[in-house]
Design a protein around this motif. Sequence first.
Motif, PDB file in Angstrom:
ATOM      1  N   UNK A 113       0.822  -1.210   0.000  1.00  0.00           N
ATOM      2  CA  UNK A 113       0.000   0.000   0.000  1.00  0.00           C
ATOM      3  C   UNK A 113       0.855   1.259   0.000  1.00  0.00           C
ATOM      4  N   UNK A 114       0.222   2.374  -0.305  1.00  0.00           N
ATOM      5  CA  UNK A 114       0.856   3.665  -0.076  1.00  0.00           C
ATOM      6  C   UNK A 114       1.212   3.775   1.397  1.00  0.00           C
ATOM      7  N   UNK A 115       2.418   4.255   1.670  1.00  0.00           N
ATOM      8  CA  UNK A 115       2.945   4.271   3.039  1.00  0.00           C
ATOM      9  C   UNK A 115       2.545   5.564   3.756  1.00  0.00           C
ATOM     10  N   UNK A 116       1.265   5.684   4.037  1.00  0.00           N
ATOM     11  CA  UNK A 116       0.722   6.931   4.565  1.00  0.00           C
ATOM     12  C   UNK A 116       0.995   7.111   6.051  1.00  0.00           C
ATOM     13  N   UNK A 117       0.642   6.117   6.823  1.00  0.00           N
ATOM     14  CA  UNK A 117       0.708   6.188   8.279  1.00  0.00           C
ATOM     15  C   UNK A 117       0.606   4.748   8.773  1.00  0.00           C
ATOM     16  N   UNK A 118       1.564   4.304   9.557  1.00  0.00           N
ATOM     17  CA  UNK A 118       1.608   2.910   9.957  1.00  0.00           C
ATOM     18  C   UNK A 118       0.425   2.471  10.793  1.00  0.00           C
ATOM     19  N   UNK A 119      -0.060   3.332  11.672  1.00  0.00           N
ATOM     20  CA  UNK A 119      -1.211   2.989  12.502  1.00  0.00           C
ATOM     21  C   UNK A 119      -2.455   2.824  11.633  1.00  0.00           C
ATOM     22  N   UNK A 120      -2.623   3.721  10.676  1.00  0.00           N
ATOM     23  CA  UNK A 120      -3.753   3.634   9.764  1.00  0.00           C
ATOM     24  C   UNK A 120      -3.668   2.397   8.878  1.00  0.00           C
ATOM     25  N   UNK A 121      -2.462   2.052   8.420  1.00  0.00           N
ATOM     26  CA  UNK A 121      -2.303   0.878   7.572  1.00  0.00           C
ATOM     27  C   UNK A 121      -2.618  -0.413   8.319  1.00  0.00           C
TER      28      UNK A 121
END
Length: 324
Positions: free
Chosen positions: A250-258
């Motif tokens: 995935x797009x590496x936006x935010x680890x908690x969100x992922x």
Amino acid sequence: MTEVGILGTGAQVPDRVVSNDEAGAAAGVDDAWVVRKTAIRERRWAAPEQATSDLAAAAGSAALRSAGITPDQLSVIVVATSTPDRPQPPTAAYVQQLLGAVGAAAFDVNAVCSGEVFALAAAEGILTRRGGHALVIGADVYSRILNPADRRTVVLFGDGAGAMVLGPGRGARVRNLALHTFGELAGLIEVPAGGSRRPADQAALDAGLQYFTMDGRAVRSFVEDRLPLLTKQFLHDSGVGPDDIRHFVPHQANGVMLDALFAELALNRAVMHRTLTHYGNTGAASIPITLAEAARSGAFRPGDLILLAGFGGGMAVGFALVEW
């Protein structure tokens, strides 16, 4: 009609490592806060003399070596970026020059953090009809447009570039692609000034409108509400089920969100690949950097199905299903 595959991958990040404490100092946040909120521990920021095209060309060179392709064999170069060297000309033109890829058509795509998948779709469509080889690069230097006092954004982003070489024959096959844009939500992520709507005049600079802005809560709601349904529809349209997927990039936006997204998707037999711990959110570069690192580590086996999922400003969402 030519079947197109990914023949090689490559990545490039700057040398300078920036800790959470350094990135968050002006915003008043420390390492513990950043890790708790994002799972990011550090990122790379470009040197003053480095531009997006420099990182893009280096990543492109690595991908060409991986594919065993020389620059003169390229017919197309597509650079996905929302932080171009300049508003004009396209950053891809500089990349063509740096690589010596004489004869390659070169253009940019701006779908923000989904840009690599949109660029992949554009290049795949061209090669399917015309044949040849394409270099698809996601590259961003977000450190130049971050407000150092905005804790919502300054600790999230890093700089980097990732690349793929596309061509016929051997290599990972691009089995399906899907692109979405939700323009009614375009205001959630933006740089307010610097375009024809609002030039970057002195008044805009004084107001800080040249900086990247994001409504983090609304973006998270978008990901939670839209991504699971869109992902499941894409898998259905591709003729595969969640248990057929072996790798999720995935797009590496935010680890908690992922982590929350991955749990919701129930890709029970898949590995989610992450590079954000050390590189942060690298915009359009995050998917190709993560794919390149996973490929280099030997994570993929022939026949593995890989789901690429981009999401970000626009609001834009892009999916690609790749068979290694």
